[in-house]
Design a protein around this motif. Structure first.
Motif, mmCIF file in Angstrom:
data_model
loop_
_atom_site.group_PDB
_atom_site.id
_atom_site.type_symbol
_atom_site.label_atom_id
_atom_site.label_comp_id
_atom_site.label_asym_id
_atom_site.label_seq_id
_atom_site.Cartn_x
_atom_site.Cartn_y
_atom_site.Cartn_z
ATOM 1 N N ASP A 110 6.538 -0.896 -2.973
ATOM 2 C CA ASP A 110 5.310 -0.261 -2.511
ATOM 3 C C ASP A 110 4.572 -1.235 -1.599
ATOM 4 O OD1 ASP A 110 3.582 1.943 -2.570
ATOM 5 O OD2 ASP A 110 2.397 1.153 -4.233
ATOM 6 N N THR A 146 7.887 2.661 -0.245
ATOM 7 C CA THR A 146 6.776 3.602 -0.083
ATOM 8 C C THR A 146 5.641 2.885 0.638
ATOM 9 O OG1 THR A 146 6.025 3.033 -2.325
ATOM 10 C CG2 THR A 146 7.260 5.079 -2.081
ATOM 11 N N ASN A 156 1.516 3.707 2.413
ATOM 12 C CA ASN A 156 0.386 4.638 2.466
ATOM 13 C C ASN A 156 -0.611 4.069 3.476
ATOM 14 O OD1 ASN A 156 -1.350 2.756 1.131
ATOM 15 N ND2 ASN A 156 -0.609 3.431 -0.864
ATOM 16 N N LYS A 211 5.345 11.728 3.334
ATOM 17 C CA LYS A 211 4.485 11.703 2.151
ATOM 18 C C LYS A 211 3.259 12.571 2.433
ATOM 19 C CE LYS A 211 3.156 7.924 -0.973
ATOM 20 N NZ LYS A 211 2.794 6.490 -0.968
ATOM 21 N N PHE A 263 0.295 8.713 -10.312
ATOM 22 C CA PHE A 263 -0.317 7.382 -10.177
ATOM 23 C C PHE A 263 -0.726 6.846 -11.558
ATOM 24 C CE2 PHE A 263 -1.960 6.772 -5.561
ATOM 25 C CZ PHE A 263 -0.768 7.248 -5.043
ATOM 26 N N ARG A 311 -4.017 4.118 -11.558
ATOM 27 C CA ARG A 311 -5.346 4.686 -11.284
ATOM 28 C C ARG A 311 -5.833 5.567 -12.434
ATOM 29 N NH1 ARG A 311 -5.674 5.618 -4.709
ATOM 30 N NH2 ARG A 311 -4.443 3.771 -4.204
ATOM 31 N N ALA A 369 4.268 5.777 -9.647
ATOM 32 C CA ALA A 369 3.553 4.983 -8.634
ATOM 33 C C ALA A 369 2.288 4.372 -9.219
ATOM 34 C CB ALA A 369 3.220 5.874 -7.441
ATOM 35 N N SER A 370 1.592 3.621 -8.385
ATOM 36 C CA SER A 370 0.392 2.899 -8.812
ATOM 37 C C SER A 370 0.729 2.031 -10.026
ATOM 38 C CB SER A 370 -0.743 3.890 -9.133
ATOM 39 O OG SER A 370 -1.941 3.221 -9.408
ATOM 40 N N ARG A 426 1.076 -1.438 -11.889
ATOM 41 C CA ARG A 426 0.309 -2.687 -11.815
ATOM 42 C C ARG A 426 0.903 -3.798 -12.661
ATOM 43 N NH1 ARG A 426 -4.886 -0.307 -11.101
ATOM 44 N NH2 ARG A 426 -4.636 1.165 -9.386
ATOM 45 N N THR A 465 7.933 2.777 -7.989
ATOM 46 C CA THR A 465 7.573 2.031 -6.788
ATOM 47 C C THR A 465 6.501 1.036 -7.184
ATOM 48 O OG1 THR A 465 6.984 2.111 -4.454
ATOM 49 C CG2 THR A 465 5.810 3.675 -5.885
#
Ligand code: G3P
Length: 217
Positions: free
Chosen positions: A6, A26, A28, A83, A129, A132, A163-164, A166, A183
Protein backbone atom coordinates in the motif's frame (compact mmCIF):
# COMPACT_ATOMS: atom_id res chain seq x y z
CA UNK A 1 -2.73 -15.16 0.70
CA UNK A 2 -1.60 -12.46 -1.69
CA UNK A 3 0.52 -9.54 -0.52
CA UNK A 4 -0.14 -6.10 -1.97
CA UNK A 5 1.96 -3.10 -0.94
CA UNK A 6 0.00 0.00 0.00
CA UNK A 7 2.32 2.73 -1.26
CA UNK A 8 3.44 4.81 -4.22
CA UNK A 9 7.06 4.74 -3.00
CA UNK A 10 8.86 3.15 -5.93
CA UNK A 11 12.07 2.35 -4.03
CA UNK A 12 10.14 0.51 -1.30
CA UNK A 13 8.12 -1.43 -3.90
CA UNK A 14 11.30 -2.40 -5.73
CA UNK A 15 12.98 -3.68 -2.54
CA UNK A 16 10.02 -5.93 -1.60
CA UNK A 17 9.45 -7.00 -5.19
CA UNK A 18 13.07 -8.19 -5.47
CA UNK A 19 12.29 -10.51 -2.53
CA UNK A 20 9.26 -11.93 -4.35
CA UNK A 21 6.91 -10.46 -1.76
CA UNK A 22 4.81 -8.24 -3.98
CA UNK A 23 1.72 -9.73 -5.64
CA UNK A 24 0.29 -6.29 -6.35
CA UNK A 25 0.21 -2.63 -5.30
CA UNK A 26 -2.52 -0.31 -4.06
CA UNK A 27 -2.38 3.47 -4.24
CA UNK A 28 -4.83 6.21 -3.34
CA UNK A 29 -4.85 10.03 -3.65
CA UNK A 30 -3.17 10.45 -0.25
CA UNK A 31 -0.35 8.07 -1.20
CA UNK A 32 0.14 9.90 -4.52
CA UNK A 33 0.38 13.16 -2.57
CA UNK A 34 2.93 11.59 -0.22
CA UNK A 35 5.04 10.42 -3.18
CA UNK A 36 5.19 13.96 -4.58
CA UNK A 37 4.94 12.44 -8.07
CA UNK A 38 2.59 12.79 -11.03
CA UNK A 39 -0.08 10.05 -10.81
CA UNK A 40 0.26 8.82 -14.39
CA UNK A 41 4.06 8.83 -14.27
CA UNK A 42 4.50 7.10 -10.91
CA UNK A 43 1.75 4.55 -11.63
CA UNK A 44 3.41 3.65 -14.94
CA UNK A 45 6.73 3.17 -13.15
CA UNK A 46 5.09 0.89 -10.57
CA UNK A 47 3.37 -1.13 -13.33
CA UNK A 48 6.75 -1.64 -15.00
CA UNK A 49 8.17 -3.13 -11.77
CA UNK A 50 5.25 -5.24 -10.57
CA UNK A 51 3.55 -7.95 -12.61
CA UNK A 52 0.38 -8.17 -10.52
CA UNK A 53 -2.56 -5.77 -10.21
CA UNK A 54 -1.76 -2.11 -9.48
CA UNK A 55 -4.73 -0.16 -8.12
CA UNK A 56 -5.06 3.45 -9.27
CA UNK A 57 -7.93 5.43 -7.78
CA UNK A 58 -10.43 7.68 -9.54
CA UNK A 59 -11.20 11.03 -7.91
CA UNK A 60 -14.47 12.12 -9.55
CA UNK A 61 -17.77 11.98 -7.65
CA UNK A 62 -20.18 11.18 -10.49
CA UNK A 63 -20.33 7.74 -12.12
CA UNK A 64 -19.85 8.99 -15.68
CA UNK A 65 -16.76 10.97 -14.65
CA UNK A 66 -15.35 8.02 -12.70
CA UNK A 67 -15.83 5.83 -15.78
CA UNK A 68 -14.02 8.40 -17.93
CA UNK A 69 -11.14 8.56 -15.44
CA UNK A 70 -11.06 4.77 -15.15
CA UNK A 71 -10.90 4.36 -18.92
CA UNK A 72 -7.96 6.77 -18.93
CA UNK A 73 -6.15 5.02 -16.05
CA UNK A 74 -6.38 1.56 -17.68
CA UNK A 75 -4.39 2.92 -20.63
CA UNK A 76 -1.34 3.25 -18.34
CA UNK A 77 -0.63 -0.50 -18.40
CA UNK A 78 -2.43 -3.84 -18.77
CA UNK A 79 -2.14 -4.58 -15.02
CA UNK A 80 -4.05 -1.51 -13.85
CA UNK A 81 -6.98 -2.10 -11.49
CA UNK A 82 -9.37 0.84 -11.28
CA UNK A 83 -10.15 1.80 -7.70
CA UNK A 84 -13.57 3.38 -7.09
CA UNK A 85 -15.15 4.48 -3.81
CA UNK A 86 -18.05 2.60 -2.26
CA UNK A 87 -20.71 5.15 -3.11
CA UNK A 88 -23.79 4.59 -5.26
CA UNK A 89 -21.98 6.31 -8.14
CA UNK A 90 -18.88 4.21 -7.45
CA UNK A 91 -20.97 1.04 -7.72
CA UNK A 92 -22.39 2.23 -11.06
CA UNK A 93 -18.86 2.89 -12.31
CA UNK A 94 -17.79 -0.53 -10.99
CA UNK A 95 -20.54 -2.24 -12.96
CA UNK A 96 -19.66 -0.47 -16.21
CA UNK A 97 -15.87 -0.83 -15.90
CA UNK A 98 -16.04 -4.50 -14.85
CA UNK A 99 -18.46 -5.23 -17.72
CA UNK A 100 -15.85 -3.73 -20.04
CA UNK A 101 -13.43 -6.35 -18.73
CA UNK A 102 -11.42 -4.12 -16.41
CA UNK A 103 -10.40 -5.14 -12.88
CA UNK A 104 -12.12 -2.97 -10.26
CA UNK A 105 -11.20 -2.48 -6.61
CA UNK A 106 -14.06 -0.99 -4.57
CA UNK A 107 -12.51 0.95 -1.72
CA UNK A 108 -13.59 2.71 1.49
CA UNK A 109 -15.74 -0.24 2.57
CA UNK A 110 -16.84 -0.12 6.19
CA UNK A 111 -19.77 -2.56 6.35
CA UNK A 112 -20.78 -6.04 5.22
CA UNK A 113 -23.82 -4.53 3.47
CA UNK A 114 -21.51 -2.37 1.34
CA UNK A 115 -19.40 -5.44 0.53
CA UNK A 116 -22.47 -7.32 -0.75
CA UNK A 117 -23.29 -4.45 -3.13
CA UNK A 118 -19.71 -4.37 -4.44
CA UNK A 119 -19.83 -8.10 -5.21
CA UNK A 120 -23.18 -7.68 -6.98
CA UNK A 121 -21.69 -4.82 -9.04
CA UNK A 122 -18.90 -7.11 -10.29
CA UNK A 123 -15.98 -5.89 -8.16
CA UNK A 124 -12.74 -7.84 -8.54
CA UNK A 125 -11.65 -6.70 -5.07
CA UNK A 126 -13.47 -5.27 -2.06
CA UNK A 127 -11.31 -3.18 0.29
CA UNK A 128 -12.61 -3.17 3.89
CA UNK A 129 -10.61 -0.68 5.99
CA UNK A 130 -9.57 -2.40 9.23
CA UNK A 131 -7.48 0.33 10.87
CA UNK A 132 -9.94 3.14 10.31
CA UNK A 133 -12.71 1.08 11.96
CA UNK A 134 -10.43 0.28 14.90
CA UNK A 135 -9.69 4.04 15.13
CA UNK A 136 -13.35 4.71 16.00
CA UNK A 137 -13.59 1.70 18.36
CA UNK A 138 -15.31 -0.63 15.91
CA UNK A 139 -13.82 -4.07 15.32
CA UNK A 140 -12.19 -3.93 11.89
CA UNK A 141 -11.29 -7.62 11.92
CA UNK A 142 -14.90 -8.60 12.65
CA UNK A 143 -15.84 -6.92 9.37
CA UNK A 144 -13.34 -9.12 7.50
CA UNK A 145 -14.91 -12.20 9.15
CA UNK A 146 -18.45 -11.10 8.24
CA UNK A 147 -17.56 -10.49 4.59
CA UNK A 148 -15.70 -13.84 4.38
CA UNK A 149 -18.76 -15.65 5.74
CA UNK A 150 -21.18 -13.90 3.38
CA UNK A 151 -19.02 -14.28 0.27
CA UNK A 152 -18.53 -17.98 1.05
CA UNK A 153 -22.27 -18.49 1.65
CA UNK A 154 -23.04 -17.36 -1.88
CA UNK A 155 -19.77 -18.20 -3.64
CA UNK A 156 -19.18 -14.55 -4.57
CA UNK A 157 -15.96 -14.35 -6.59
CA UNK A 158 -14.99 -10.85 -5.38
CA UNK A 159 -11.69 -11.06 -3.50
CA UNK A 160 -11.44 -9.65 0.01
CA UNK A 161 -8.54 -7.19 0.08
CA UNK A 162 -7.95 -6.32 3.74
CA UNK A 163 -6.84 -2.67 3.76
CA UNK A 164 -5.94 0.07 6.22
CA UNK A 165 -3.58 -2.38 7.90
CA UNK A 166 -1.54 -0.85 10.69
CA UNK A 167 0.11 -3.79 12.44
CA UNK A 168 1.59 -7.25 12.00
CA UNK A 169 -1.32 -8.69 14.01
CA UNK A 170 -3.75 -7.22 11.48
CA UNK A 171 -2.00 -9.29 8.80
CA UNK A 172 -1.92 -12.57 10.71
CA UNK A 173 -5.52 -12.15 11.92
CA UNK A 174 -6.72 -11.38 8.37
CA UNK A 175 -4.82 -14.45 7.14
CA UNK A 176 -6.48 -16.67 9.76
CA UNK A 177 -9.92 -15.45 8.75
CA UNK A 178 -9.13 -16.10 5.11
CA UNK A 179 -8.86 -12.67 3.50
CA UNK A 180 -7.71 -13.29 -0.08
CA UNK A 181 -5.30 -10.36 -0.10
CA UNK A 182 -3.78 -7.93 2.38
CA UNK A 183 -2.44 -4.54 1.43
CA UNK A 184 -0.04 -3.01 3.92
CA UNK A 185 2.57 -0.26 4.10
CA UNK A 186 6.13 -1.52 3.43
CA UNK A 187 7.16 -0.88 7.05
CA UNK A 188 4.43 -3.20 8.37
CA UNK A 189 5.39 -5.96 5.93
CA UNK A 190 9.05 -5.65 6.96
CA UNK A 191 8.08 -5.67 10.66
CA UNK A 192 6.68 -9.19 10.14
CA UNK A 193 10.30 -10.42 10.25
CA UNK A 194 10.88 -9.06 13.76
CA UNK A 195 10.77 -11.10 16.94
CA UNK A 196 12.43 -10.29 20.25
CA UNK A 197 13.46 -13.95 20.74
CA UNK A 198 15.09 -13.98 17.31
CA UNK A 199 17.19 -10.96 18.33
CA UNK A 200 18.02 -12.50 21.73
CA UNK A 201 18.92 -15.87 20.22
CA UNK A 202 21.13 -14.29 17.59
CA UNK A 203 22.93 -12.23 20.20
CA UNK A 204 23.71 -15.41 22.16
CA UNK A 205 24.88 -17.33 19.07
CA UNK A 206 27.11 -14.42 18.01
CA UNK A 207 28.70 -14.21 21.47
CA UNK A 208 29.27 -17.98 21.70
CA UNK A 209 30.68 -18.12 18.18
CA UNK A 210 33.23 -15.42 19.03
CA UNK A 211 34.40 -17.61 21.96
CA UNK A 212 35.13 -20.54 19.62
CA UNK A 213 37.73 -18.45 17.79
CA UNK A 214 36.62 -20.13 14.54
CA UNK A 215 35.81 -18.75 11.08
CA UNK A 216 33.54 -20.27 8.43
CA UNK A 217 35.23 -18.55 5.51
O1 G3P B 1 -5.23 2.03 0.47
C1 G3P B 1 -6.18 2.33 1.39
C2 G3P B 1 -5.87 2.02 2.83
O2 G3P B 1 -5.02 0.95 2.97
C3 G3P B 1 -5.57 3.22 3.66
O3 G3P B 1 -4.96 2.95 4.90
O4 G3P B 1 -3.80 3.62 6.96
O5 G3P B 1 -4.72 5.39 5.41
O6 G3P B 1 -6.25 3.99 6.78
P1 G3P B 1 -4.93 4.04 6.08
Amino acid sequence: MKFFVDTADVAAIRELNDLGMVDGVTTNPSLILKSGRDILEVTKEICDIVEGPVSAEVVAAKAEDMIREGEHLVKIAPNITVKVPLTWDGLKACKVLSSQGHKVNVTLCFSAAQAILAAKAGATFISPFIGRLDDINFDGMELIAQIREIYDNYDFQTQILAASIRSVNHITDAARIGADVITAPPAVIKAMANHVLTDKGLEQFTADWAKTGQKIV
